[in-house]
Design a protein around this motif. Structure first.
Motif, PDB file in Angstrom:
ATOM      1  N   ASN A 242       0.828  -1.209   0.000  1.00 36.28           N
ATOM      2  CA  ASN A 242       0.000   0.000   0.000  1.00 36.28           C
ATOM      3  C   ASN A 242       0.860   1.256   0.000  1.00 36.28           C
ATOM      4  OD1 ASN A 242      -2.613   1.460   0.410  1.00 36.28           O
ATOM      5  ND2 ASN A 242      -1.640   2.004   2.334  1.00 36.28           N
ATOM      6  N   THR A 243       1.883   1.285   0.854  1.00 36.65           N
ATOM      7  CA  THR A 243       2.754   2.455   0.935  1.00 36.65           C
ATOM      8  C   THR A 243       3.527   2.650  -0.357  1.00 36.65           C
ATOM      9  OG1 THR A 243       2.991   1.986   3.302  1.00 36.65           O
ATOM     10  CG2 THR A 243       4.480   3.613   2.367  1.00 36.65           C
ATOM     11  N   ALA A 246       1.176   4.143  -2.912  1.00 37.58           N
ATOM     12  CA  ALA A 246       0.899   5.536  -2.553  1.00 37.58           C
ATOM     13  C   ALA A 246       2.076   6.424  -2.914  1.00 37.58           C
ATOM     14  CB  ALA A 246       0.586   5.645  -1.063  1.00 37.58           C
ATOM     15  N   THR A 307      -5.674   5.988   4.595  1.00 40.62           N
ATOM     16  CA  THR A 307      -5.271   5.811   3.196  1.00 40.62           C
ATOM     17  C   THR A 307      -6.275   6.443   2.237  1.00 40.62           C
ATOM     18  OG1 THR A 307      -4.116   3.744   3.697  1.00 40.62           O
ATOM     19  CG2 THR A 307      -4.758   4.098   1.420  1.00 40.62           C
ATOM     20  N   SER A 341      -3.680  12.840   7.307  1.00 41.60           N
ATOM     21  CA  SER A 341      -3.877  11.405   7.084  1.00 41.60           C
ATOM     22  C   SER A 341      -2.573  10.632   7.016  1.00 41.60           C
ATOM     23  CB  SER A 341      -4.687  11.185   5.799  1.00 41.60           C
ATOM     24  OG  SER A 341      -4.084  11.846   4.707  1.00 41.60           O
ATOM     25  N   TYR A 345      -1.547   7.581   9.485  1.00 39.43           N
ATOM     26  CA  TYR A 345      -1.159   6.308   8.857  1.00 39.43           C
ATOM     27  C   TYR A 345       0.246   5.882   9.292  1.00 39.43           C
ATOM     28  CZ  TYR A 345       0.187   3.078   5.090  1.00 39.43           C
ATOM     29  OH  TYR A 345       0.643   1.996   4.374  1.00 39.43           O
ATOM     30  N   GLN A 404      -3.515   7.135  -7.207  1.00 32.70           N
ATOM     31  CA  GLN A 404      -3.231   7.041  -5.775  1.00 32.70           C
ATOM     32  C   GLN A 404      -4.492   6.699  -4.996  1.00 32.70           C
ATOM     33  OE1 GLN A 404      -1.319  10.507  -4.153  1.00 32.70           O
ATOM     34  NE2 GLN A 404      -1.345   9.750  -2.065  1.00 32.70           N
ATOM     35  N   GLY A 408      -5.504   2.590  -2.844  1.00 37.06           N
ATOM     36  CA  GLY A 408      -5.853   2.322  -1.450  1.00 37.06           C
ATOM     37  C   GLY A 408      -6.654   1.057  -1.244  1.00 37.06           C
TER      38      GLY A 408
END
Length: 429
Positions: A242-243, A246, A307, A341, A345, A404, A408
């Motif tokens: 996920n990171t 992103a 996210t 956010s 996170y 992006q 998520g």
């Protein structure tokens, strides 16, 4: 076998231990990071202005400069983790601060001699990026050495809170100062802050003993061990993916943000600094509110919720170009939501990773994740610069923002959603 005598203070999960306000080692680390973070925020305004205004960089050259800043995570990120696990992490941080200060000092020197060119900026960015790889991996790995496991979340929240204070004050002051002094002088100020951080770190005393090298296991085997831990931990694997996504798409906006503000919207460096500063208030609030939000929605649920929020915030940035009358308020709201956010996170997922990772794997775990999540950034920066020259800055930013938001799904449709408590190391194994 490994030797781990550094975890005595962290080996009592049933006791919270003394307050971090009375922990001298942590306070010195905190002070070092506060000063260097403030300097780094001055540079976030000064470096784009140096490239775009002073050196007349094109879109692709701006992308190349951003790529050079993070390229080291892709090149040396993995072996750095194995090396750092064999070293005293505080000493690695000390050396990295000194290297960064000296490298940055060459920019104002070359400018004063009228010899500064774009390739100098690329080279300095590569050196600083390499030092930052070693510093950041050590930094995330040293916190469990300095504080008890039950204080890790609190320590991260404190560090992130002051980092956000720096992000609030740094760009605003930087933007204002650029009306008085040139960008190279601002970069010199950043070099000084790294020297101050260096001095604070010198004064820390810790009981870390470097991990003994496992007989018969070479560098490749140690790297594989770190990668294997990340891959086989079902929740850390999702966090990493996920990171990475992103960062892959978010770096497009980050790379082109200065071009959007300074060229597309025709605003001044002072406005750029103001937008970044006011937006960073969201990060400060996020750092302060994370414990409350976590208790309210759960340790796991906070990860997908944050996210989604930073994906939505990213869409407001290119939207500002279509609504020039309210461009500045939109950019501020976007930066506010994004900062809020991302801090929520990061505090949630970094604290979880530090809590469940064995101490002898901390460096390699962090390096493995950094290799993936930061390694995509130089590629994204190059893509942003090249694509912006073909289809334009604003359309490129729309591509990044929409992708992006969609990315998520990795954590939205996952075990995190609805999870009140994240598992401990023993539960996961």
């Amino acid at each position: 076998m490994t030797s781990d005598t550094t975890t005595d203070r962290a080996a009592e999960p049933s006791k919270s231990g003394p307050s971090l306000w009375r922990d001298r080692a942590f306070l010195q680390l905190w002070a070092a990071q506060t000063v260097s973070q403030f300097g780094a925020q001055l540079a976030t305004v000064a470096v784009p202005v140096l490239a775009i205004v002073v050196l007349g960089a094109s879109e692709f050259e701006v992308g190349l400069l951003n790529a050079a800043t993070t390229a080291a995570f892709l090149v040396v990120g993995l072996p750095a983790g194995a090396w750092i696990d064999r070293m005293r992490k505080r000493r690695v941080m000390i050396a990295a601060d000194l290297v960064r200060a000296l490298a940055l000092a060459t920019i104002p020197l070359l400018w004063a001699l009228d010899r500064l060119e774009m390739w100098h900026a690329y080279l300095v960015a590569l050196v600083i990026g390499t030092a930052t790889v070693f510093f950041d991996v050590s930094y995330q790995s040293v916190i469990p050495v300095l504080v008890r496991r039950t204080r890790i979340g609190e320590a991260n929240a404190k560090l992130e809170a002051t980092a956000q204070v720096a992000r609030i004050g740094g760009p605003a002051i930087g933007g204002g100062l650029l009306a008085i002094v040139s960008a190279p002088f601002m970069i010199a100020a950043t070099a000084v802050t790294y020297l101050v951080s260096f001095l604070f770190l010198l004064g820390i005393r810790d009981d870390e003993t470097p991990r003994e090298r496992t007989p018969g296991v070479g560098l490749v085997g140690e790297i594989r061990e770190g990668l294997s831990f990340v891959w086989h931990h079902r929740l850390i694997r999702r966090i990493t993916l996920n990171t990475a996504l992103a960062n892959l798409f978010g770096t497009i906006s980050m790379t082109l943000m200065s071009l959007l503000v300074l060229r597309e919207l025709g605003l001044t460096p002072a406005v750029l600094g103001l937008v970044l500063s006011i937006g960073s208030v969201g990060g400060l609030l996020g750092a302060v509110a994370t414990p409350w939000i976590t208790r309210l929605v759960g340790e796991g649920t906070v990860i997908p919720l944050s996210t989604v929020l930073f994906g939505l915030s990213a869409c407001l940035v290119p939207l500002s170009a279509a609504l020039p009358a309210v461009a500045v308020p939109l950019l501020i709201v976007a930066e506010f939501g994004f900062s809020f956010s991302v801090l929520v996170y990061n505090i949630a997922q970094v604290s979880f990773r530090q809590r469940v990772t064995p101490h002898h794997l901390l460096g390699r775990m962090n390096a493995s994740i950094r290799f993936v999540v930061w390694g995509v950034m130089p590629l994204s920066a190059l893509l942003a610069g090249a694509l912006a020259e073909v289809i334009g800055v604003v359309p490129t930013m729309w591509v990044g923002a929409i992708c992006q938001l969609l990315a998520g799904a990795v954590v939205v449709f996952s075990p995190f959603l609805g999870m009140r408590t994240l598992p401990e190391a023993d539960e996961e194994s």
